[in-house]
Design a protein around this motif. Structure first.
Motif, PDB file in Angstrom:
ATOM      1  N   VAL A  39       0.851  -1.199   0.000  1.00  0.00           N
ATOM      2  CA  VAL A  39       0.000   0.000   0.000  1.00  0.00           C
ATOM      3  C   VAL A  39       0.883   1.244   0.000  1.00  0.00           C
ATOM      4  O   VAL A  39       0.598   2.224  -0.678  1.00  0.00           O
ATOM      5  N   PHE A  40       1.994   1.189   0.743  1.00  0.00           N
ATOM      6  CA  PHE A  40       2.934   2.314   0.772  1.00  0.00           C
ATOM      7  C   PHE A  40       3.935   2.236  -0.379  1.00  0.00           C
ATOM      8  O   PHE A  40       4.132   3.215  -1.096  1.00  0.00           O
ATOM      9  N   GLY A  46       0.049   7.684  -1.818  1.00  0.00           N
ATOM     10  CA  GLY A  46       0.832   8.864  -2.167  1.00  0.00           C
ATOM     11  C   GLY A  46       2.319   8.580  -2.071  1.00  0.00           C
ATOM     12  O   GLY A  46       2.727   7.507  -1.640  1.00  0.00           O
ATOM     13  N   ASP A  47       3.117   9.549  -2.477  1.00  0.00           N
ATOM     14  CA  ASP A  47       4.569   9.423  -2.412  1.00  0.00           C
ATOM     15  C   ASP A  47       5.022   9.748  -0.988  1.00  0.00           C
ATOM     16  O   ASP A  47       4.235  10.220  -0.171  1.00  0.00           O
ATOM     17  N   GLY A  48       6.286   9.514  -0.696  1.00  0.00           N
ATOM     18  CA  GLY A  48       6.801   9.826   0.628  1.00  0.00           C
ATOM     19  C   GLY A  48       8.131   9.165   0.892  1.00  0.00           C
ATOM     20  O   GLY A  48       8.914   8.922  -0.027  1.00  0.00           O
ATOM     21  N   PHE A  49       8.367   8.850   2.161  1.00  0.00           N
ATOM     22  CA  PHE A  49       9.628   8.240   2.589  1.00  0.00           C
ATOM     23  C   PHE A  49       9.383   7.527   3.905  1.00  0.00           C
ATOM     24  O   PHE A  49       8.300   7.619   4.477  1.00  0.00           O
ATOM     25  N   ALA A  50      10.399   6.812   4.373  1.00  0.00           N
ATOM     26  CA  ALA A  50      10.264   6.112   5.655  1.00  0.00           C
ATOM     27  C   ALA A  50      11.599   6.117   6.384  1.00  0.00           C
ATOM     28  O   ALA A  50      12.650   6.285   5.774  1.00  0.00           O
ATOM     29  N   VAL A  84      -0.455  20.894   1.504  1.00  0.00           N
ATOM     30  CA  VAL A  84      -0.148  19.467   1.386  1.00  0.00           C
ATOM     31  C   VAL A  84      -0.475  18.794   2.716  1.00  0.00           C
ATOM     32  O   VAL A  84      -0.218  19.351   3.781  1.00  0.00           O
ATOM     33  N   GLU A  85      -1.059  17.606   2.644  1.00  0.00           N
ATOM     34  CA  GLU A  85      -1.375  16.834   3.841  1.00  0.00           C
ATOM     35  C   GLU A  85      -0.455  15.628   3.909  1.00  0.00           C
ATOM     36  O   GLU A  85      -0.197  14.978   2.902  1.00  0.00           O
ATOM     37  N   ILE A  86       0.037  15.348   5.121  1.00  0.00           N
ATOM     38  CA  ILE A  86       0.865  14.158   5.289  1.00  0.00           C
ATOM     39  C   ILE A  86       0.226  13.237   6.316  1.00  0.00           C
ATOM     40  O   ILE A  86      -0.517  13.660   7.193  1.00  0.00           O
ATOM     41  N   LEU A  87       0.545  11.976   6.157  1.00  0.00           N
ATOM     42  CA  LEU A  87       0.171  10.967   7.138  1.00  0.00           C
ATOM     43  C   LEU A  87       1.473  10.422   7.701  1.00  0.00           C
ATOM     44  O   LEU A  87       2.336   9.962   6.947  1.00  0.00           O
ATOM     45  N   ASN A 141      -2.422  13.919  -0.417  1.00  0.00           N
ATOM     46  CA  ASN A 141      -3.143  14.655  -1.466  1.00  0.00           C
ATOM     47  C   ASN A 141      -2.153  15.046  -2.569  1.00  0.00           C
ATOM     48  O   ASN A 141      -1.844  16.211  -2.777  1.00  0.00           O
ATOM     49  N   MET A 142      -1.700  14.039  -3.306  1.00  0.00           N
ATOM     50  CA  MET A 142      -0.672  14.234  -4.335  1.00  0.00           C
ATOM     51  C   MET A 142      -1.099  15.231  -5.417  1.00  0.00           C
ATOM     52  O   MET A 142      -0.248  15.816  -6.077  1.00  0.00           O
ATOM     53  N   ASP A 143      -2.394  15.426  -5.598  1.00  0.00           N
ATOM     54  CA  ASP A 143      -2.862  16.417  -6.574  1.00  0.00           C
ATOM     55  C   ASP A 143      -2.395  17.824  -6.215  1.00  0.00           C
ATOM     56  O   ASP A 143      -2.290  18.688  -7.081  1.00  0.00           O
ATOM     57  N   LYS A 144      -2.077  18.053  -4.942  1.00  0.00           N
ATOM     58  CA  LYS A 144      -1.583  19.359  -4.479  1.00  0.00           C
ATOM     59  C   LYS A 144      -0.068  19.484  -4.617  1.00  0.00           C
ATOM     60  O   LYS A 144       0.478  20.580  -4.527  1.00  0.00           O
TER      61      LYS A 144
END
Length: 169
Positions: A39-40, A46-50, A84-87, A141-144
């Motif tokens: 899922v990640f 959405g995109d991101g990092f860990a 931008v929203e992050i989780l 919200n990758m559209d942002k």
């Protein structure tokens, strides 16, 4: 250059709404596609990092406002100034632990920055439960999102600047 770019004000360039990203924990910073949960890793959320943490002190990866704290305390949503929203998701498949290994220190509406402790996670309890301890940061919200840059990977200290994200004007 888009057909109507001339209508944009000069201050709407992505450089001016770029927000710094910080490591949320001590440990190993990895690209999101290295996370073991599809899922990640397949960027479905959405995109991101860990960060694979070496201790359980989790700080905010951004300056922003807490939108939500999940009842199970395994995840916190944060809104950045640029929209931008992050989780911030602590561990994988940890929702079923019902908050056990998490001591969340923030609540909805709190202003946070890289120095804010969001949660303290009992990494030994995660391991005992057979859970992956990856601390995942996803832009939901990758559209942002206009641009996302991760400037480093590998061993990292909490609160270290690791990249930036900017929003569409």
């Amino acid at each position: 250059m888009g057909l109507f770019d001339f209508l944009k004000k000069k201050d709407e360039t992505p450089e001016n709404n770029s927000i710094k990203l910080y490591a949320p924990a001590n440990g190993k910073l990895v690209s999101i596609d290295e996370v073991s949960d599809p899922v990640f890793s397949q960027k479905m959320m959405g995109d991101g990092f860990a960060v694979i943490p070496t201790d359980g002190k989790i700080t905010s990866p951004v300056a922003g406002k807490v939108l939500s704290v999940f009842p199970t305390q395994h995840a916190v949503g944060i809104l950045l100034e640029n929209g931008v929203e992050i989780l911030l998701h602590m561990g994988l498949d940890t929702v079923e632990l019902n908050g056990g290994p998490f001591e969340t220190a923030v609540k909805e509406g709190d202003e946070v920055n890289e120095n804010t402790v969001v949660s303290t996670v009992d990494l030994a309890a995660l391991e005992a439960a057979g859970k992956d301890n990856a601390i995942v940061v996803v832009f939901t919200n990758m559209d942002k999102v206009a641009d996302f840059k991760l400037d480093t990977t590998g061993t990292i200290s909490a609160k270290a600047e690791i990249g930036s994200i900017s929003a569409n004007a």
